[in-house]
Design an enzyme around this catalytic site. Structure first.
Site, PDB file in Angstrom:
ATOM      1  N   CYS A 121       0.840  -1.200   0.000  1.00 47.22           N
ATOM      2  CA  CYS A 121       0.000   0.000   0.000  1.00 47.22           C
ATOM      3  C   CYS A 121       0.879   1.255   0.000  1.00 47.22           C
ATOM      4  CB  CYS A 121      -0.961  -0.029   1.186  1.00 47.22           C
ATOM      5  SG  CYS A 121      -2.348   1.122   1.028  1.00 47.22           S
TER       6      CYS A 121
ATOM      7  N   HIS B 230      -3.427  -5.329   0.075  1.00 46.05           N
ATOM      8  CA  HIS B 230      -2.874  -5.884   1.316  1.00 46.05           C
ATOM      9  C   HIS B 230      -2.936  -7.413   1.261  1.00 46.05           C
ATOM     10  CE1 HIS B 230      -2.611  -2.165   3.847  1.00 46.05           C
ATOM     11  NE2 HIS B 230      -3.500  -1.739   2.965  1.00 46.05           N
TER      12      HIS B 230
ATOM     13  N   GLU C  17      -1.521  -9.548   3.024  1.00 48.63           N
ATOM     14  CA  GLU C  17      -1.444 -10.192   4.338  1.00 48.63           C
ATOM     15  C   GLU C  17      -2.804 -10.624   4.863  1.00 48.63           C
ATOM     16  OE1 GLU C  17      -1.491  -5.670   5.311  1.00 48.63           O
ATOM     17  OE2 GLU C  17      -0.806  -7.006   3.719  1.00 48.63           O
TER      18      GLU C  17
END
Length: 599
Positions: free
Chosen positions: A398, A525, A527
């Site tokens: 990001c 993102h 993750e």
């Protein structure tokens, strides 16, 4: 529908979220379909505007919901996809009641906490519990509900009242309450003290809820004397009192519950003895054991703004752990405040400056996560430059990708004043700009949020190969700024390749340096979708590059599941160092760790 409620007592931060997640995993391993709900008693509309220093990271769901980080634990442990409705805050409940009152739904009656707010809470729980979250049609068998906060908090009282009514409404055989409480050990006497838990249970009963199971957090296994006291004074059978003592990593918590027959206690309360099965956790057990026995290190420098609190980057840490375990490496994270890398710190605090640069130069990989605001931006730019020039594996997420673009423009294109309009609204070189549809007056819920599709521009880049050479992927977003499409051609002509874009081709989603060992920046993102046993492809590539395994990983990345996540073979069982079960190692068995790193 069966319900398992998890509450907490004595102090906050006991691990209710991990306990609720572990219970869900355990029940799922027994063959049941499970969903989860998190109740937060705060007045915020959602987690989107809450400071990471106070409540940790904001977890983002597929539907764009900005929710509490515990929902990330639910998704990772139970491998499910939740919705924004699975996290409810008091503000939304109050709003719904006020809207009904304004419409005249209450026919002029006096609107009160009981019954109107408590009824709204119960209606919401029943509705959300029936939303499928595992990709299959129909409702789940069991809903795990976590009540945030601690018993005795003023803001929690309407929810406790509602849950007391709800337990009566659904019936005794359909509701199980697990109370997570603290049993401290005083160093001066070495004795486990049960009085805090006794008072916590008394307070819970005084508000209309009686626990069926006690999950006692302690530094060591609960001794029989302490267990006898708790059973006698809390009116709970001894077999329903479980110890959740300190373990090397949280993957052991479901194993602790399994070994102490927590699933059997829950099934007995919920009248599910007819369908009870032994939980199948072989792969989970192997992974927990393997994580404990890893010793070859991989050192990652995390350069961010909120490094004082590891929970601010919880999903990033989990994704790093998932990838490092897959690569058979023991993860060490060096937390580097970005501002400590800047020249201003060299003058004001030279020791902190030297320490930060020493950590950065000693890392095998450099990660710049997402964030907001201009504090530490120059330090992040310096970290990216060091990774690019010294060919250190780099992953930017990001804001980390946007910083990489700005650094490339300044250092390679020679545009010294290149920046983002987030940091300089009047800049003449806006390489990162505010999104056209964003709101500049409202903070909450106005970003580009949730699952969005990214199309690969070539299948020969590292990121496409890591995702199995797919044409597109779906990843979760949370941002207000984006790379300025007017400068894309200049950046690409200079060597920065935008290998992933959105459906319009105007939004840059993935940036790579083709001639670098691993230099990847992503606007999304990754993750948030990483799972134990199914690490995020980009994190796996990052860790693999950091420890010299990238070519091996790229060779097997054609094997992906329907969600685009890497399917890795079960981790082999390592030779154990002890004959004890891993979930019953003595409390002094603690792996070497670093600040804030909690598996």
């Amino acid at each position: 529908m069966k319900y398992v409620l998890v509450t907490g007592g004595v102090v906050s931060g006991l691990g209710k979220g991990v306990t609720a997640s572990s219970i869900g995993l355990l029940l799922k391993a027994c063959g049941l379909r499970v969903t989860a709900i998190k109740i937060d008693p705060y007045l915020n509309t959602d987690a989107g505007t809450m400071s990471p220093f106070e409540h940790g990271e904001v977890f983002v769901l597929d539907d764009g919901g900005e929710v509490d980080l515990d929902l990330g634990n639910y998704e990772r442990f139970m491998d499910i996809k939740l919705t924004r409705d699975n996290n409810k805050k008091k503000k939304k409940i109050l709003q719904s009641v006020i809207e009904k009152e304004r419409r005249g739904d209450y026919l002029g009656k006096t609107v009160q906490v009981v019954p109107h707010i408590t009824d709204a809470i119960q209606e919401w729980i029943e509705r959300v519990a029936h939303i499928p979250v595992d990709g299959k049609p129909g409702s789940a068998d069991v809903c795990v509900i976590e009540l945030g906060g601690t018993i005795g908090d003023i803001e929690s009282m309407p929810f406790i009242q509602a849950l007391g009514q709800f337990s009566y409404k659904v019936g005794a055989g359909n509701f199980c309450l697990v109370h997570v409480s603290l049993v401290p050990v005083l160093n001066c006497v070495g004795e486990q003290k049960t009085k805090p838990t006794q008072h916590s249970v008394r307070g819970l009963r005084g508000q209309g809820l009686a626990p069926h199971i006690l999950a006692c957090r302690s530094t060591m296994v609960l001794d029989e004397a302490a267990k006898g006291k708790l059973s006698q004074f809390c009116l709970i059978p001894g077999e329903n009192i479980i110890t959740l003592y300190d373990v090397p990593n949280i993957w052991h918590i479901p194993l602790l519950l399994r070994d102490q027959k927590a699933h059997e206690a829950i099934f007995k309360v919920l009248n599910l003895n007819c369908v009870i099965k032994e939980p199948r956790l072989d792969e989970w057990t192997n992974r927990a054991e393997a994580c404990d026995l890893l010793h070859e290190p991989v050192r990652i420098a995390l350069v961010g703004k909120y490094t004082e609190l590891s929970d601010a980057y919880l999903s990033v840490l989990k994704a790093l752990v998932h990838a490092s375990v897959d690569c058979r490496k023991k993860l060490f994270v060096d937390w580097i405040p970005a501002s400590n890398l800047e020249d201003a710190t060299a003058k004001e605090n030279p020791d902190a400056y030297k320490a930060a640069w020493k950590l950065l130069k000693g890392a095998e990989g450099i990660l710049v996560p997402g964030g907001f605001g201009d504090r530490g931006v120059q330090g992040k730019i310096l970290a990216v430059k060091y990774a690019r020039e010294n060919r250190i594996p780099f992953l930017g997420i990001c804001l980390g990708m946007q910083i990489a673009v700005v650094e490339f423009a300044r250092s390679v294109l020679g545009v010294k004043d290149a920046t983002s309009t987030e940091f300089d609204l009047n800049t003449k070189s806006p390489y990162v700009i505010f999104m056209p549809e964003g709101s500049k007056t409202h903070m909450g819920g106005t970003m580009r949020l949730g699952s969005r599709r990214t199309y690969f521009q070539t299948k020969e880049c590292k990121s496409a190969k890591l995702y199995g050479c797919r044409s597109f992927i779906d990843e979760r977003h949370r941002h207000r700024y984006e790379v300025n499409p007017d400068f894309v051609s200049r950046l690409e002509n200079a060597g920065l390749s935008f290998t992933g874009k959105d459906e319009t081709g105007q939004r840059m989603e993935i940036a790579e340096l083709p001639n670098h060992p691993y230099f990847v920046g992503v606007q999304f993102h990754p993750e948030f979708k990483s799972r134990p046993g199914k690490p995020s492809p980009l994190f796996l590539g990052f860790i693999a590059a950091a420890c010299g395994q990238l070519d091996v990983v790229l060779q097997r990345c054609s094997n992906v599941d329907s969600n685009g996540l890497l399917k890795v073979p079960p981790i082999k069982t390592y030779q154990k160092k002890s004959s004890l079960k891993p979930s019953y190692r003595p409390p002094e068995y603690v792996l070497e760790s670093v600040k804030g790193l909690n598996f």
